[in-house]
Each structure stands twice: as C-alpha cells, then as structure tokens.
Design an enzyme around this catalytic site. Sequence first.
Site, short mmCIF file in Angstrom:
data_model
loop_
_atom_site.label_atom_id
_atom_site.label_comp_id
_atom_site.label_asym_id
_atom_site.label_seq_id
_atom_site.Cartn_x
_atom_site.Cartn_y
_atom_site.Cartn_z
N TYR A 1 -3.72 7.58 5.85
CA TYR A 1 -2.82 8.44 6.60
C TYR A 1 -1.95 9.26 5.67
CZ TYR A 1 1.23 5.37 5.69
OH TYR A 1 2.23 4.67 5.09
N LYS B 1 -3.35 5.55 0.23
CA LYS B 1 -2.39 5.48 1.35
C LYS B 1 -3.10 4.97 2.59
CE LYS B 1 1.56 8.01 3.21
NZ LYS B 1 2.51 6.92 3.01
N GLU C 1 7.98 -0.64 -5.64
CA GLU C 1 8.41 0.46 -4.76
C GLU C 1 8.92 -0.14 -3.46
OE1 GLU C 1 5.14 2.93 -3.33
OE2 GLU C 1 3.78 1.22 -3.47
N LEU D 1 2.27 3.73 -4.72
CA LEU D 1 1.83 5.02 -4.17
C LEU D 1 2.39 6.15 -5.02
CD1 LEU D 1 0.29 6.14 -1.64
CD2 LEU D 1 2.55 6.65 -0.73
N1 PDD Z 1 5.65 6.40 3.48
N2 PDD Z 1 5.60 4.25 -1.09
C1 PDD Z 1 5.11 3.81 0.09
C2 PDD Z 1 4.58 2.43 0.17
C3 PDD Z 1 5.10 4.68 1.20
O1 PDD Z 1 4.59 4.25 2.37
C4 PDD Z 1 5.63 5.98 1.08
C5 PDD Z 1 5.64 6.96 2.22
C6 PDD Z 1 6.14 6.39 -0.17
C7 PDD Z 1 6.68 7.78 -0.39
O2 PDD Z 1 5.64 8.72 -0.42
P1 PDD Z 1 5.85 10.24 -0.01
O3 PDD Z 1 6.99 10.73 -0.81
O4 PDD Z 1 4.58 10.87 -0.38
O5 PDD Z 1 6.16 10.28 1.47
C8 PDD Z 1 6.09 5.49 -1.23
C9 PDD Z 1 5.50 7.22 4.66
C10 PDD Z 1 6.59 8.21 4.83
C11 PDD Z 1 5.31 6.33 5.87
O6 PDD Z 1 4.67 5.30 5.70
O7 PDD Z 1 5.76 6.67 6.97
#
Ligand code: PDD
Length: 288
Positions: free
Chosen positions: A33, A149, A182, A207
């Site tokens: 996703y 992801k 993270e 990620l």
């Molecule tokens: N989550 N680390 C994890 C485990 C994440 O699920 C996310 C983002 C990030 C940040 O990634 P980005 O800056 O590309 O959004 C880091 C999304 C927002 C979610 O699961 O809703």
Amino acid sequence: MSRWAYVNGRFVRHGDAAVHIEDRGYQLADGVYEVWAVFGGRLADAEGHFERLERSLGELKIAMPMSRRALQLVLGEAVRRNRLKDGLLYLQVTRGVARRDHAFPDPAPHPAMVVTAKPMDWAAAGVRAARGVSVITTPENRWGRCDIKTIGLLPNAMAKTAARDQGAAEAWFVDADGLVTEGASSNAWIVDAEGVLRTRDTSANILRGVTRKTVMGLLGETNIRLDERAFTPEEARNAREAFITGAGALILPVVAIDGAPIGTGKPGPVAQRLRALYIENAQALNIS
Ligand code: PDD
C-alpha cells in the site's frame, strides 16, 4: 456527502465497496500500500510514493495493476469524486484472487487495486503538533523486510494499540541491539544532546520513508546538521528534541518517551521549523 472508493476498475459508493473473499490480500496479507497526504486537492510527495509503490511491488513480483500515468488519473479522480481538499489518499494493490495456496499462483492473477480517500483537518493536526505527542518503546518483532510497504501490519497494529492504551500517539520499535528502528507508522528522529539531527539509516530493516527523504532535502534551507545514525531510547530521553515523520503525521514533535519528558517537554525548534517548511513546500505545489 457520499464517499467514493475505487475497486478494481470502478468507482463505487464507499459503503458498498467490497473485494472477493479469496483476494490474497484478505487471506495472506499478500499486497502492498501507499498513503499520500493531500493539500488543497494535490498529492504531496507524489513521485516518491509512486516510486516506492513500484519498488514494493517489484520486490514481491506483483505486476503494476496499470501504468503510473493511469494510476495518477485514478488517484486524481478519487480526489475529485470525494471533493477532497485536505486529507489522505490510500492505495492498496494485492496479488489478486486465487484459490488459497501459500505459494504465489502461477499463472499470476490480475492484481487487485483499491483506493480510498479520507478528509483530514490539517489545521487541527497543527494544534496537536503545537502540543506535541508521546511515544512508548516496544521490542521489534516484525519480519526482516520492513523496506517493503506490505499490508501485513499486525505487529504495527499491536504496537499502536499498546501506545494508545498508555496515552501515547506512537510506538517506537527497539531492535535486539537496543537501537530504535522506527515507529509503527512513522520514522523516528531526535536532535541529540550535541544538537545533531539523527535518524536511522535505510540499510537497517525500516521503511524508506518518503516524508523522511523530503525532510532531508529541506535541510539545505537550514543550518541543521544531519547524521543518519541509529539512536537508543536512552539517547532519545537525553535528546534536545524528537519528532516523527510520515504521510499522516507530516512532521510531528515528540515531547515524551515512556513517560519521561524529552528536552523541555515541549515541541522543539527543529521539529517546528521542519514542519513549517514541509507544509509550505507542499502548499506551494498547489499554486502551480
Ligand atoms: N505509514 N514507517 C512505517 C512503518 C510506516 O508505516 C510509515 C508510513 C512510515 C513513514 O513513511 P512515509 O513518510 O513514506 O509516509 C515509516 C503510513 C502513513 C500508514 O501506514 O498509514
């Protein structure tokens, strides 16, 4: 106002949207996703999320359900139909529908794709950011491919629930070496005791956050020094400030970890500056 979802080639009313019970995403979490923040009807960091989507799909040998251009059109139409000005767009691609069997089906089914839109009040999020949030720490218990992801988010969901139960907004995973990896849905940052901005490097099992990368690009407009180096919860407790980044959080100051205040216990200047710069940049896109 009615909400619309895109499901496998059609826009349908959100309440009527459904996928097949043998979709491998539903049965095996066999899918990926992306989430985009939307400002004034435009997608923030659009390209970065498309690139990561393609990479995640490639790592799992799932075909792109359509060209990037066609995807952009579907996302644009999701924004339009939902009259989304400020909010989040969610896109999910799974391997598709096949009789249940663990191994990837051969021949491959057509990937399944879903898009939903959710309005967000960025001004209200700003009020929360001005207060700052708390995080808890929790042992890292995810698989070894957190660079993908994937929709398999049970450890993240459990960690986030533990955080909520303790009055915190996020959980930071801590690996076997005692280092923060993270957050459950965000990347983790500190400004350490020496004033250096620190976040884990992406060779670790994390990620590759798109917001993280954009924030790094913004540092050129500041004199903030960056070291992509892991930190311990102890270092976070002794840090000047901390924050998280992600498409939902944007840049969100962290003021306490496991109940102990960080720095002054208030949002720090680096986090506030980067949040303002990020939003300014995202909104500037909308003028063109
Ligand atoms: N989550 N680390 C994890 C485990 C994440 O699920 C996310 C983002 C990030 C940040 O990634 P980005 O800056 O590309 O959004 C880091 C999304 C927002 C979610 O699961 O809703």
